[in-house]
Scaffold this active site. Structure first.
Site, mmCIF file in Angstrom:
data_model
loop_
_atom_site.group_PDB
_atom_site.id
_atom_site.type_symbol
_atom_site.label_atom_id
_atom_site.label_comp_id
_atom_site.label_asym_id
_atom_site.label_seq_id
_atom_site.Cartn_x
_atom_site.Cartn_y
_atom_site.Cartn_z
ATOM 1 N N ASP A 13 -25.171 -43.385 -16.962
ATOM 2 C CA ASP A 13 -25.654 -43.547 -15.582
ATOM 3 C C ASP A 13 -26.200 -42.260 -14.976
ATOM 4 O O ASP A 13 -26.828 -42.291 -13.929
ATOM 5 C CB ASP A 13 -24.511 -44.050 -14.690
ATOM 6 C CG ASP A 13 -23.385 -43.043 -14.597
ATOM 7 O OD1 ASP A 13 -23.172 -42.297 -15.573
ATOM 8 O OD2 ASP A 13 -22.717 -42.987 -13.560
ATOM 9 N N TYR A 30 -26.075 -31.716 -16.211
ATOM 10 C CA TYR A 30 -25.004 -31.330 -17.147
ATOM 11 C C TYR A 30 -25.371 -30.085 -17.955
ATOM 12 O O TYR A 30 -24.507 -29.464 -18.559
ATOM 13 C CB TYR A 30 -24.672 -32.486 -18.094
ATOM 14 C CG TYR A 30 -23.679 -33.457 -17.492
ATOM 15 C CD1 TYR A 30 -22.324 -33.366 -17.786
ATOM 16 C CD2 TYR A 30 -24.088 -34.452 -16.618
ATOM 17 C CE1 TYR A 30 -21.412 -34.241 -17.236
ATOM 18 C CE2 TYR A 30 -23.185 -35.327 -16.060
ATOM 19 C CZ TYR A 30 -21.842 -35.222 -16.365
ATOM 20 O OH TYR A 30 -20.938 -36.086 -15.813
HETATM 21 C C1 G6P Z 1 -21.171 -39.467 -14.150
HETATM 22 C C2 G6P Z 1 -21.433 -39.366 -15.610
HETATM 23 C C3 G6P Z 1 -20.370 -40.064 -16.381
HETATM 24 C C4 G6P Z 1 -19.029 -39.564 -15.982
HETATM 25 C C5 G6P Z 1 -18.819 -39.640 -14.512
HETATM 26 C C6 G6P Z 1 -17.543 -38.907 -14.199
HETATM 27 O O1 G6P Z 1 -21.324 -40.769 -13.714
HETATM 28 O O2 G6P Z 1 -22.659 -39.854 -16.017
HETATM 29 O O3 G6P Z 1 -20.581 -39.825 -17.731
HETATM 30 O O4 G6P Z 1 -18.029 -40.315 -16.589
HETATM 31 O O5 G6P Z 1 -19.871 -39.056 -13.844
HETATM 32 O O6 G6P Z 1 -17.118 -39.251 -12.994
HETATM 33 P P1 G6P Z 1 -15.715 -38.788 -12.436
HETATM 34 O O7 G6P Z 1 -15.824 -39.175 -11.031
HETATM 35 O O8 G6P Z 1 -14.667 -39.556 -13.208
HETATM 36 O O9 G6P Z 1 -15.605 -37.317 -12.661
#
Ligand code: G6P
Length: 439
Positions: free
Chosen positions: A168, A263
């Site tokens: 995403d 990232y």
């Molecule tokens: C984004 C990234 C995902 C990840 C998420 C983490 O959506 O694309 O790969 O898992 O962020 O989110 P969080 O809120 O759990 O740190």
């Protein structure tokens, strides 16, 4: 009408996704939603609340939740997979162990991502096998992390499976770019993109009339990165993400020809990331104290009240790409998505066997790749190093090889030396002994 299984039923993202599915019933009609998780207790809290919500909002949908694979995967059309093997307790260790040695702690990048990958491979393959056993015609839409390593594992171990690996993050960033250009949605743009998951670059962006949007976006990136798009959308964003979006400007400055995935900050500015991290309070803590408490609290409240009236859950707008993707297959819409797929020449001067993230056209028979041509030396060099990390991790998992996993950590751009790699690895092995194959 379609039947959908959510694998990772106890995830904090599950209620938002369930609500999002309901919102899109006009284009993706659903007859059955099934939750599957291997943690019955955790899933039950989420499932009972969703059951009440569904009864009140879409009583025609058959709903169930189970830990039994046969019940979960029989008679379904799609599996939406967002599993987290080891849950947040292990994420916390993925983040904190490297930080002990001055190396960044992140769930998908660096040693933390490698550790998480070693846990996830088995779980994702297991679900894929269940799906193929009980519903051979179903498709798995997989956004389980760490997506790069998981995707490489599915390529190696189940090359012919009906799985689409998607992330995403590019979607989120494209929404921000559309916003910068005054467009209402990313769907008003056509992009060229290449890279690995959480490791890629946009090199072409046009609007639907063929106008080049790159100059405008570049101007914006130079001044703000993705930071100011945040305030425009007025969304609530945790501090760690604000950091990420702010740093995007510096990441962009390293190569102003392309627009980077945020990232990349972990690979280009690991020293900065470590300096701005709190080794005692990482993203896992933020999520456990925030989203976990909120979601589980809200679920319990719904169950206690016996109604979802006044509940604070919202449809996860961010996740509508899942419906878009399911529709693309179910309705043969031929829509364009960034997917994580075997390269096979789509990025001309890069490893043919790499799992790359590139635009694809999706229809009822799966995807067709859109060739991205040859990429510049800077990106190629970075990607070659990172893809080797991902491949070595998968090989280490398959072969039970300590040596290969040590090499994977050593090759990661986030780790300064083979010595530090070994120190981190030995701690990770100890922490993951219930999850990793024996090395
Ligand atoms: C984004 C990234 C995902 C990840 C998420 C983490 O959506 O694309 O790969 O898992 O962020 O989110 P969080 O809120 O759990 O740190």
């Amino acid at each position: 009408k379609y039947a959908v299984t959510v694998a990772g039923g106890g995830s904090t993202f599950t209620p938002g996704i369930a609500l999002m599915l309901l919102e899109h019933m006009d284009r993706f009609p659903i007859r059955k939603i099934m939750f599957y998780d291997n943690d019955a207790e955790r899933q039950e809290v989420v499932a009972k609340a969703c059951e009440i919500y569904l009864k009140e909002h879409a009583p025609e949908i058959e709903f169930g939740y189970t830990t039994d694979p046969e019940t979960a995967f029989t008679d379904i059309d799609f599996v939406l997979a967002h599993i987290r093997v080891g849950k947040y307790a292990m994420r916390e260790l993925d983040e904190k162990i490297p930080l002990k040695y001055g190396v960044l702690g992140q769930e998908t990048c660096g040693p933390g991502g490698i550790a998480y990958g070693m846990r996830s491979i088995g779980g994702v393959i297991e679900i894929l096998d269940y799906m193929e056993q009980y519903s051979p015609n179903a498709w798995m839409l997989n956004y389980s992390n760490p997506a790069a390593i998981v995707a490489e594992a599915t390529r190696r171990l189940r090359p012919d499976s009906k799985i689409l690996n998607i992330c995403d993050m590019p979607i989120d960033l494209e929404e921000k770019m559309a916003d910068m250009c005054g467009l209402s949605s990313r769907k008003e743009m056509q992009v060229g993109y290449y890279g690995l998951n959480h490791f890629g670059w946009w090199h072409k962006i046009y609007d639907n009339n063929g106008n080049d949007l790159m100059p405008q976006i570049k101007e914006h990136m130079k001044a703000n990165g993705f930071a100011d798009a945040l305030s425009d959308t007025n969304q609530h964003v945790d501090e760690s993400w604000v950091h990420t979006f702010q740093k995007a400007r510096d990441v962009y400055a390293v190569d102003p020809e392309t627009i980077p995935n945020t990232y990349l900050k972990y690979y280009l500015f690991p020293d900065y990331v470590v300096e701005t991290s709190d080794p005692d309070y990482t993203r896992a803590n933020e999520v456990m104290d925030g989203r976990e408490k909120f979601v589980f609290g809200e679920c319990r409240r719904i169950v206690e009240n016996g109604t979802s009236k006044g509940c604070a859950f919202e449809a996860d707008a961010h996740a509508t790409y899942i419906v878009d993707l399911a529709c693309a297959i179910a309705e043969n819409t031929q829509e364009r998505f960034l997917l994580i797929v075997p390269n096979e020449g789509a990025v001309e001067n890069f490893d043919r066997t790499a799992m790359v993230e590139i635009p694809c056209i999706v229809g009822c028979n799966g995807y067709e790749k859109i060739c991205q041509g040859a990429i510049p030396q800077f990106q190629k060099g970075l990607m070659e190093q990172q893809v080797s990390v991902e491949k070595l991790t998968v090989e280490a998992w398959i072969e039970g090889s300590y040596q290969k996993l040590w090499q994977a950590l050593t090759l990661s751009k986030t780790v300064p030396s083979a010595r530090v790699a070994k120190l981190i690895l030995d701690d990770l092995i100890e922490a993951n002994k219930d999850f990793w194959p024996e090395l």
